[in-house]
Scaffold this motif. Structure first.
Motif, PDB file in Angstrom:
ATOM      1  N   LYS A  11      40.879  43.495  30.848  1.00 13.15           N
ATOM      2  CA  LYS A  11      40.405  44.356  31.952  1.00 13.15           C
ATOM      3  C   LYS A  11      41.192  44.021  33.228  1.00 13.15           C
ATOM      4  N   ASN A  12      41.307  42.727  33.534  1.00 16.52           N
ATOM      5  CA  ASN A  12      41.879  42.351  34.836  1.00 16.52           C
ATOM      6  C   ASN A  12      43.400  42.417  34.878  1.00 16.52           C
ATOM      7  N   ARG A  29      32.876  38.224  48.901  1.00 19.72           N
ATOM      8  CA  ARG A  29      34.165  38.734  48.411  1.00 19.72           C
ATOM      9  C   ARG A  29      34.912  39.547  49.479  1.00 19.72           C
ATOM     10  N   PRO A  30      35.241  38.892  50.586  1.00 10.09           N
ATOM     11  CA  PRO A  30      35.979  39.589  51.652  1.00 10.09           C
ATOM     12  C   PRO A  30      37.377  39.992  51.198  1.00 10.09           C
ATOM     13  N   ASN A  83      39.941  40.048  53.610  1.00  9.51           N
ATOM     14  CA  ASN A  83      40.763  39.744  54.787  1.00  9.51           C
ATOM     15  C   ASN A  83      42.198  39.379  54.431  1.00  9.51           C
ATOM     16  N   LEU A  84      42.392  38.719  53.282  1.00 10.14           N
ATOM     17  CA  LEU A  84      43.758  38.298  52.909  1.00 10.14           C
ATOM     18  C   LEU A  84      44.596  39.491  52.435  1.00 10.14           C
ATOM     19  N   THR A 140      44.364  34.238  46.171  1.00  8.75           N
ATOM     20  CA  THR A 140      43.554  35.393  45.758  1.00  8.75           C
ATOM     21  C   THR A 140      44.278  36.209  44.685  1.00  8.75           C
ATOM     22  N   VAL A 141      43.559  36.504  43.593  1.00 10.81           N
ATOM     23  CA  VAL A 141      44.174  37.230  42.467  1.00 10.81           C
ATOM     24  C   VAL A 141      44.517  38.665  42.873  1.00 10.81           C
ATOM     25  N   THR A 142      43.519  39.457  43.252  1.00  9.41           N
ATOM     26  CA  THR A 142      43.837  40.864  43.585  1.00  9.41           C
ATOM     27  C   THR A 142      44.579  40.952  44.909  1.00  9.41           C
ATOM     28  N   ASP A 184      35.269  32.952  35.563  1.00  8.88           N
ATOM     29  CA  ASP A 184      34.691  34.016  34.730  1.00  8.88           C
ATOM     30  C   ASP A 184      34.161  33.483  33.396  1.00  8.88           C
ATOM     31  N   ILE A 209      34.838  28.707  43.102  1.00  5.98           N
ATOM     32  CA  ILE A 209      35.517  29.941  43.495  1.00  5.98           C
ATOM     33  C   ILE A 209      34.586  30.881  44.257  1.00  5.98           C
TER      34      ILE A 209
HETATM   35  C1  EPZ Z   1      39.624  38.465  40.501  1.00  4.69           C
HETATM   36  O1  EPZ Z   1      38.753  38.830  41.535  1.00  4.69           O
HETATM   37  C2  EPZ Z   1      38.951  38.965  39.223  1.00  4.69           C
HETATM   38  N1  EPZ Z   1      38.832  40.424  39.287  1.00  4.69           N
HETATM   39  C3  EPZ Z   1      37.574  38.312  39.089  1.00  4.69           C
HETATM   40  O2  EPZ Z   1      37.003  38.745  37.872  1.00  4.69           O
HETATM   41  C4  EPZ Z   1      37.754  36.807  39.048  1.00  4.69           C
HETATM   42  O3  EPZ Z   1      36.486  36.194  38.990  1.00  4.69           O
HETATM   43  C5  EPZ Z   1      38.497  36.342  40.309  1.00  4.69           C
HETATM   44  O4  EPZ Z   1      39.755  37.042  40.417  1.00  4.69           O
HETATM   45  C6  EPZ Z   1      38.781  34.858  40.316  1.00  4.69           C
HETATM   46  O5  EPZ Z   1      39.547  34.511  39.189  1.00  4.69           O
HETATM   47  C7  EPZ Z   1      39.927  41.185  39.020  1.00  4.69           C
HETATM   48  O6  EPZ Z   1      41.011  40.682  38.755  1.00  4.69           O
HETATM   49  C8  EPZ Z   1      39.732  42.671  39.071  1.00  4.69           C
HETATM   50  P1  EPZ Z   1      39.936  36.367  44.373  1.00  4.69           P
HETATM   51  P2  EPZ Z   1      39.290  38.746  43.057  1.00  4.69           P
HETATM   52  O7  EPZ Z   1      40.483  37.258  45.432  1.00  4.69           O
HETATM   53  O8  EPZ Z   1      40.745  38.998  43.111  1.00  4.69           O
HETATM   54  C9  EPZ Z   1      38.086  34.640  48.338  1.00  4.69           C
HETATM   55  C10 EPZ Z   1      35.422  39.712  36.495  1.00  4.69           C
HETATM   56  O9  EPZ Z   1      34.377  39.284  36.087  1.00  4.69           O
HETATM   57  N2  EPZ Z   1      38.836  35.697  49.029  1.00  4.69           N
HETATM   58  O10 EPZ Z   1      40.892  35.562  43.548  1.00  4.69           O
HETATM   59  O11 EPZ Z   1      38.370  39.566  43.897  1.00  4.69           O
HETATM   60  C11 EPZ Z   1      36.983  35.200  47.462  1.00  4.69           C
HETATM   61  O12 EPZ Z   1      35.811  35.417  48.220  1.00  4.69           O
HETATM   62  C12 EPZ Z   1      35.812  39.512  37.924  1.00  4.69           C
HETATM   63  O13 EPZ Z   1      36.273  40.320  35.801  1.00  4.69           O
HETATM   64  C13 EPZ Z   1      38.826  35.745  50.422  1.00  4.69           C
HETATM   65  O14 EPZ Z   1      38.192  34.911  51.080  1.00  4.69           O
HETATM   66  O15 EPZ Z   1      39.041  37.218  43.384  1.00  4.69           O
HETATM   67  C14 EPZ Z   1      36.802  34.116  46.428  1.00  4.69           C
HETATM   68  O16 EPZ Z   1      35.966  33.108  46.972  1.00  4.69           O
HETATM   69  C15 EPZ Z   1      34.692  38.883  38.691  1.00  4.69           C
HETATM   70  N3  EPZ Z   1      39.532  36.715  51.056  1.00  4.69           N
HETATM   71  C16 EPZ Z   1      38.214  33.540  46.270  1.00  4.69           C
HETATM   72  O17 EPZ Z   1      38.957  33.986  47.408  1.00  4.69           O
HETATM   73  C17 EPZ Z   1      40.259  37.663  50.367  1.00  4.69           C
HETATM   74  O18 EPZ Z   1      40.898  38.516  51.004  1.00  4.69           O
HETATM   75  C18 EPZ Z   1      38.937  34.036  45.031  1.00  4.69           C
HETATM   76  O19 EPZ Z   1      38.830  35.435  45.028  1.00  4.69           O
HETATM   77  C19 EPZ Z   1      40.253  37.603  48.959  1.00  4.69           C
HETATM   78  C20 EPZ Z   1      39.545  36.611  48.323  1.00  4.69           C
END
Ligand code: EPZ
Length: 416
Positions: free
Chosen positions: A22-23, A121-122, A124-125, A162-164, A304, A326
């Protein structure tokens, strides 16, 4: 509202095919927006989140055809730069259209994804990265409004890997002028897959999978034919299920290279795991050994998989301390597991799990995608029947999960 009913006490045995990730599929389908012409994607999982992505892309003007696990997308007719609230609220990963829209149409209006069950889940980045490439960003009426006559390559530092966020800025940078360097980038396999798809479209990306990714902007991209990588979280979920039930399960179409931390931790609990090519075999044991766990960014143990691993520890032979580093609120499954007899105490981002000999079946509520999978796992070993409500969460990220479990010996059914 569908429910899934599980009868506990059955060892899992047999072979299960892992679907596409999915991701990986979400950003890769969205990257089709960066080129004119027909892109063809194979091994796309049949999930609600994929349906949402297809709806979103067609709303933006892309032409989409699906047949089985193949999705074809032609974004040549992109004519709308707005991702509306009613789609974004269903799938927060819709924010991934922001970078491609600014890259292709020079502007975007994307609803702010609200928080979700597991945390604020901000984004900002994502916004900092896009601004770093020269976009003008404003937040108005709950929408991100971004615009840029042109995007220019820059050095972008992510405070958090951050992944996305990494995926969004990578997609914005491929058509920017000059070179972009992403620092403290996330290293997930899904990011490597996205970079491979983009490079096959003519992008010039180096270092995906490491913390420094370099993107040399190109003038245009061409359509691609690409196969989605296997879903490491679905695979990990079935591996835990095999260990949990003392079963003997073979996963096919998996990718063991993406499962290092999961294999390592499951071996520490006593499960026997071997792999050859795209096949992973898991042999559960009578005794499950308690081990401590800390979720980390990839290649560490995935957040996850935390809920699923907690179920295994809830029936292990000692005490396990699980730390979720996380997300700030990813223990929602704990209250439901406690209703099934688990002995778990939470303190901040740490859960102490004292293994019990038996869980007992109960009606439980799913709250987020991975938590709902953990309730199914608990039902597999609980005494009696477990009824999991609100399974639409499950359908977002697991393809026909009850059919796959039934195929390896679980007594499980979906009732409308
Ligand atoms: C991705 O979410 C996945 N989703 C999530 O899977 C997964 O849990 C997560 O990465 C961590 O591995 C997809 O890929 C579609 P992050 P993402 O940005 O990108 C903070 C599932 O079940 N953060 O890596 O949203 C955030 O709050 C889902 O399939 C900021 O502060 O996660 C978190 O604490 C759930 N500012 C940390 O970073 C930002 O701009 C990691 O988040 C972005 C993130």
């Amino acid at each position: 509202m569908d429910k899934i009913i599980v009868e506990g006490g059955h060892r899992l045995c047999g072979e299960v095919r892992i679907s596409g990730a999915k991701n990986a599929a979400l950003p890769i389908l969205i990257s089709s927006m960066l080129a004119d012409g027909m892109n063809t994607y194979a091994n796309v999982p049949n999930l609600r989140d994929i349906d949402s992505t297809i709806l979103l892309l067609s709303n933006l003007g892309a032409r989409i055809e699906t047949s089985g696990d193949t999705v074809q997308i032609d974004a040549g007719g992109l004519n709308n730069f707005e991702a509306p609230y009613d789609i974004v609220r269903k799938m927060r990963a819709s924010i991934l259209v922001l970078g491609p829209l600014v890259a292709r149409l020079k502007k975007a209006r994307v609803s702010m994804p609200g928080g979700c069950a597991i945390g604020a889940r901000p984004i900002n980045l994502h916004l900092k990265g896009l601004a770093g490439l020269g976009a003008n960003i404003e937040i108005k009426h709950g929408y991100v409004e971004a615009s840029a006559d042109e995007l220019n390559g820059a050095e972008i530092y992510f405070d958090i890997a951050t992944v996305t966020g990494t995926e969004n800025i990578m997609m914005a940078a491929v058509l920017a002028k000059g070179t972009t360097v992403l620092r403290n980038a996330a290293r997930d396999p899904e990011i490597i897959a996205l970079a491979e798809a983009l490079n096959q479209m003519g992008a010039d990306i180096h270092g995906a999978g490491t913390t420094v990714i370099t993107i040399n902007g190109v003038s245009s991209l061409k359509p691609v034919s690409f196969r989605i990588i296997p879903d490491r979280i679905e695979a990990g979920t079935f591996m835990v299920a095999a260990a949990l039930t003392g079963g003997n399960v073979t996963l096919v179409n998996a990718e063991p290279d993406h499962l290092g931390a999961v294999i390592d931790m499951l071996r520490l609990t006593g499960a026997e795991i071997s792999h050859d090519g795209k096949t992973v075999k898991v042999q559960g044991k009578e005794t499950i050994t308690s081990v401590d766990l800390k979720t980390q960014p990839y290649p560490g143990f995935p957040t996850d998989m935390q809920a699923q691993f907690m179920v295994l520890m809830s029936v292990a032979n000692g005490t396990s301390v699980i730390s979720e580093t996380i997300f700030e609120n990813r223990f929602i499954h704990v209250s439901e597991l406690k209703r099934m007899g688990a002995d778990i105490t939470i303190s901040g981002n740490t859960a102490t799990v004292k293994g019990v000999s038996k869980l007992s079946g109960a009606p439980v509520m799913a709250t987020d995608l991975r938590a709902s999978a953990s309730l199914i796992l608990a039902g597999l070993v609980a005494e009696g029947q477990t009824k999991v409500n609100r399974v639409y969460h499950l359908d977002r990220g697991y393809q026909a999960i009850e059919k796959k479990f039934a195929g390896i010996g679980a007594v499980i059914e979906r009732v409308r």
